[in-house]
Design a protein around this motif. Structure first.
Motif, PDB file in Angstrom:
ATOM      1  N   SER A  43       0.851  -1.211   0.000  1.00  0.00           N
ATOM      2  CA  SER A  43       0.000   0.000   0.000  1.00  0.00           C
ATOM      3  C   SER A  43       0.879   1.251   0.000  1.00  0.00           C
ATOM      4  O   SER A  43       2.097   1.174   0.118  1.00  0.00           O
ATOM      5  CB  SER A  43      -0.850   0.067   1.262  1.00  0.00           C
ATOM      6  N   ALA A  44       0.211   2.385  -0.018  1.00  0.00           N
ATOM      7  CA  ALA A  44       0.902   3.673   0.110  1.00  0.00           C
ATOM      8  C   ALA A  44       1.486   3.787   1.513  1.00  0.00           C
ATOM      9  O   ALA A  44       0.971   3.203   2.461  1.00  0.00           O
ATOM     10  CB  ALA A  44      -0.091   4.797  -0.146  1.00  0.00           C
ATOM     11  N   THR A  52      -2.397   8.216   1.519  1.00  0.00           N
ATOM     12  CA  THR A  52      -3.672   8.306   0.785  1.00  0.00           C
ATOM     13  C   THR A  52      -4.529   9.441   1.343  1.00  0.00           C
ATOM     14  O   THR A  52      -5.091  10.232   0.578  1.00  0.00           O
ATOM     15  CB  THR A  52      -4.426   6.959   0.857  1.00  0.00           C
ATOM     16  N   GLU A 101       0.548   4.606  -3.972  1.00  0.00           N
ATOM     17  CA  GLU A 101       1.064   3.244  -4.155  1.00  0.00           C
ATOM     18  C   GLU A 101       2.221   3.222  -5.155  1.00  0.00           C
ATOM     19  O   GLU A 101       3.151   2.433  -5.009  1.00  0.00           O
ATOM     20  CB  GLU A 101      -0.061   2.311  -4.636  1.00  0.00           C
ATOM     21  N   PHE A 119      -4.603  -1.741  -4.269  1.00  0.00           N
ATOM     22  CA  PHE A 119      -5.599  -0.660  -4.363  1.00  0.00           C
ATOM     23  C   PHE A 119      -5.819  -0.098  -5.773  1.00  0.00           C
ATOM     24  O   PHE A 119      -6.920   0.264  -6.124  1.00  0.00           O
ATOM     25  CB  PHE A 119      -5.155   0.448  -3.393  1.00  0.00           C
ATOM     26  N   ARG A 149     -11.263   2.439  -0.591  1.00  0.00           N
ATOM     27  CA  ARG A 149     -10.305   2.631   0.504  1.00  0.00           C
ATOM     28  C   ARG A 149      -9.986   1.300   1.183  1.00  0.00           C
ATOM     29  O   ARG A 149     -10.853   0.446   1.322  1.00  0.00           O
ATOM     30  CB  ARG A 149     -10.861   3.627   1.542  1.00  0.00           C
ATOM     31  N   GLU A 150      -8.746   1.180   1.560  1.00  0.00           N
ATOM     32  CA  GLU A 150      -8.227  -0.041   2.206  1.00  0.00           C
ATOM     33  C   GLU A 150      -8.282  -1.246   1.268  1.00  0.00           C
ATOM     34  O   GLU A 150      -8.302  -2.388   1.708  1.00  0.00           O
ATOM     35  CB  GLU A 150      -8.989  -0.350   3.506  1.00  0.00           C
ATOM     36  N   GLY A 151      -8.296  -0.962  -0.027  1.00  0.00           N
ATOM     37  CA  GLY A 151      -8.508  -2.033  -1.001  1.00  0.00           C
ATOM     38  C   GLY A 151      -7.298  -2.912  -1.304  1.00  0.00           C
ATOM     39  O   GLY A 151      -7.397  -3.854  -2.096  1.00  0.00           O
ATOM     40  N   SER A 152      -6.158  -2.641  -0.669  1.00  0.00           N
ATOM     41  CA  SER A 152      -4.970  -3.452  -0.991  1.00  0.00           C
ATOM     42  C   SER A 152      -5.122  -4.918  -0.589  1.00  0.00           C
ATOM     43  O   SER A 152      -4.575  -5.804  -1.248  1.00  0.00           O
ATOM     44  CB  SER A 152      -3.731  -2.883  -0.307  1.00  0.00           C
TER      45      SER A 152
HETATM   46  N1  ASP Z   1      -3.665   3.195   0.344  1.00  0.00           N
HETATM   47  C1  ASP Z   1      -5.059   2.832   0.252  1.00  0.00           C
HETATM   48  C2  ASP Z   1      -5.823   3.376   1.443  1.00  0.00           C
HETATM   49  O1  ASP Z   1      -5.225   3.913   2.357  1.00  0.00           O
HETATM   50  C3  ASP Z   1      -5.256   1.352   0.116  1.00  0.00           C
HETATM   51  C4  ASP Z   1      -4.862   0.524   1.302  1.00  0.00           C
HETATM   52  O2  ASP Z   1      -4.178   0.992   2.201  1.00  0.00           O
HETATM   53  O3  ASP Z   1      -5.246  -0.633   1.351  1.00  0.00           O
HETATM   54  O4  ASP Z   1      -7.014   3.266   1.465  1.00  0.00           O
END
Ligand code: ASP
Ligand code: MG
Length: 424
Positions: A41-42, A47, A126, A190, A205-208
Motif C-alpha cells: 500500500s501507500a 492516501t 502506491e 488498491f 479505501r483499504e482495497g490493498s
Molecule cells: N492506500 C489505500 C488506502 O489507504 C489502500 C490501502 O491501504 O489498502 O485506502
C-alpha cells in the motif's frame, strides 16, 4: 516450471517510515522469496494526504503551487534519504521527483469529475511506495521485479470503487506464472485500470487486501498473508475494549461477517476470491513474525467462537414513513430499496414496522440529502445522526450491557448468532 505460491500484503502502517521498510527487509530475509508476490500500500497516511491535497486543489480550481505538496514530498524524501544513505544521486530520487510532477499535473486538472480525478491522483501513493521499496530491496539483496498493477488488474469505469473484470485480469495475471524465473514480484495494492479507455481506477479505501486476494486467486497460490501491527484477528479492537482475545482460526464466512459488521482488520471483499480457490489467509504480525498467525480458511474444525464486539461510529439512523399512512408494504419497500441502490447507500442495518422503514448507514450528508430529496414527495423522512452501531457476534446473555451502559438504545435486533444495537 516455477510457480508463484505466496502472496504477502503489507499495508501503509508496515511501510510508514524507513525503520518499517527495514523491518520488511528483515522479514523477507527469513523467507523464501523465489515464489512470492508482494502487494504494498501507500506509505503511512499518504492516501489521506493526497485526498486532502485534492480537496485543496479543487477548492482553488487547480491554482495551487507545487509546494502545496511539500509535506508529502518531504515525507517521502526523508524516508529515501534514510534508506539510501543520503545518496540523492540514486536514480530512485529522480523517479520519485518525476512522479510528484506528474501528481501535480493531475491535481491541477480539476475540470474532471471528482471520482475520476480522485483515482488519477490518489493512486500515486502506491506508485511512490512500491518504487521506493523495490529499489531499496534490490539494493539490499532481495532481488525483485516491480510490476504496474494497472497492467494486470482490469476493472470497469466505476471510479473509486471499480469492479474487477476477472476474465480479462486472469489472462494478464496468468502470464506472470508463465514467465516466472524465481525473481520476487512487487505490485501496488488498491490501484487498477480500466480498458477502453485505459485509465487508472481504484478498488475502494483499504482495497490493498482485496488486490492481494485477486492476485492470489488468479495465480492459484498456496497461501496469502496480510501483515499487520496486531498479532492476528482479535474479538474486539484493543484500542476500544480493555480485554480482548485472539481468534486463532476463523472460517471465510465468519471473517466476512465480522468485516461486514465493521471489523477493520481486513477489507470485506478479501475473502471471496480466496474462498473460491480455497486459499488459506494468514493474518501475521510484522512486529514479530514468529507469533502464531490467525488462520482463515474453509475448515470448520476447532471453531469455538468467543463473542466478538464491533463498533461502527458516525452512523445515521433514518426513519421513513409513507405520507398517506399506507403500510410499509412490499411496494413501498421496492421503491425505497431501489432508491438506496441508485444512491449507492449501503445499509448497515434495516428494520421495518407497520408504517416505518428504519435504515442505519455511514454518515454522509450528501447521500442523506439526496435520499430525502428523492423520496420526500411521498414519504416523510426523519433522522438522527452521530450514532454508533454496536454489533456482537456469538453473543451470550448480557455481554453487551457493559458497552451500552448509559447510552440510549435507538434500535435493537437479535438473531441466534448476532445482536445489533444502534446507540446514541
Ligand atoms: N492506500 C489505500 C488506502 O489507504 C489502500 C490501502 O491501504 O489498502 O485506502
Ligand atoms: Mg491502509
Amino acid at each position: 516450471m516455477r510457480h508463484i505460491n505466496k502472496v504477502y500484503k503489507f499495508g501503509g502502517a508496515s511501510v510508514k517510515d524507513a525503520g518499517a521498510v527495514r523491518n520488511l527487509l528483515h522479514i523477507l530475509e527469513n523467507e523464501d522469496c523465489s515464489d512470492l508476490l508482494l502487494v504494498i500500500s501507500a506509505m503511512g497516511k499518504t492516501t489521506n494526504a493526497i485526498e486532502k491535497a485534492l480537496k485543496d486543489f479543487r477548492d482553488n480550481d487547480g491554482h495551487l503551487e507545487i509546494n502545496a505538496l511539500e509535506s508529502l514530498m518531504d515525507y517521502h524524501e526523508k524516508i529515501m534519504l534514510d534508506l539510501f544513505d543520503g545518496n540523492s544521486q540514486h536514480p530512485v530520487f529522480e523517479s520519485v521527483a518525476n512522479m510528484f510532477l506528474d501528481l501535480y499535473d493531475n491535481l491541477q486538472a480539476t475540470g474532471y469529475g471528482y471520482d475520476y480525478q480522485y483515482d488519477q491522483t490518489v493512486s500515486f501513493g502506491e506508485m511512490l511506495s512500491t518504487t521506493i521499496i523495490s529499489a531499496f530491496l534490490n539494493d539490499n539483496g532481495i532481488k525483485n521485479r516491480l510490476l504496474d498493477a494497472r497492467e494486470y488488474i482490469i476493472t470497469d469505469h466505476n471510479f473509486r470503487s471499480a469492479n474487477v473484470d476477472f476474465d480479462e485480469s486472469r489472462l494478464r495475471v496468468e502470464k506472470l506464472n508463465e514467465n516466472h524465473d524465481g525473481t520476487m514480484l512487487i505490485a501496488q495494492g488498491f490501484i487498477a485500470a480500466s480498458s477502453k479507455p485505459e485509465v487508472t481506477t481504484t478498488l475502494g479505501r483499504e482495497g490493498s487486501d482485496y488486490t492481494a486476494a485477486i492476485f492470489a486467486n488468479l495465480l492459484d497460490v498456496k497461501e496469502m498473508s496480510v501483515w499487520k501491527d496486531v498479532d492476528g484477528v482479535r474479538n474486539a479492537d484493543p484500542k476500544r475494549f480493555p480485554k480482548t482475545e485472539k481468534i486463532k482460526h476463523l472460517t471465510y464466512s465468519e471473517a466476512t461477517e465480522l468485516t461486514f459488521y465493521g471489523a477493520t482488520v481486513l477489507h470485506p471483499k478479501t475473502m471471496k476470491p480466496l474462498q473460491n480457490k480455497n486459499i488459506p489467509l494468514k493474518v501475521r504480525c510484522f512486529l514479530d513474525s514468529k507469533l502464531e498467525p490467525t488462520v482463515i480458511d474453509g475448515s470448520e474444525e476447532f471453531i469455538n467462537y468467543v463473542p466478538s464486539f464491533i463498533v461502527k461510529d458516525n452512523q445515521v439512523l433514518v426513519t421513513i414513513r409513507p405520507r398517506d399512512y399506507s403500510f410499509m408494504n412490499e411496494q413501498n419497500l421496492g421503491i425505497l430499496f431501489g432508491m438506496l441502490n441508485e444512491l449507492n447507500i449501503h445499509a448497515n442495518m434495516i428494520q421495518t414496522s407497520a408504517l416505518n422503514l428504519s435504515i442505519c448507514f455511514d454518515e454522509n450528508a450528501h447521500k442523506l440529502n439526496a435520499l430525502i430529496a428523492s423520496v420526500e414527495q411521498s414519504f416523510e423522512v426523519r433522522y438522527n445522526a452521530g450514532l454508533q452501531l454496536f454489533t456482537v457476534r456469538h453473543y451470550k446473555e448480557g455481554v453487551e450491557n457493559e458497552f451500552i451502559k448509559e447510552k440510549k438504545v435507538f434500535v435493537e435486533q437479535r438473531s441466534r448468532s448476532t445482536v445489533q444495537i444502534v446507540l446514541g
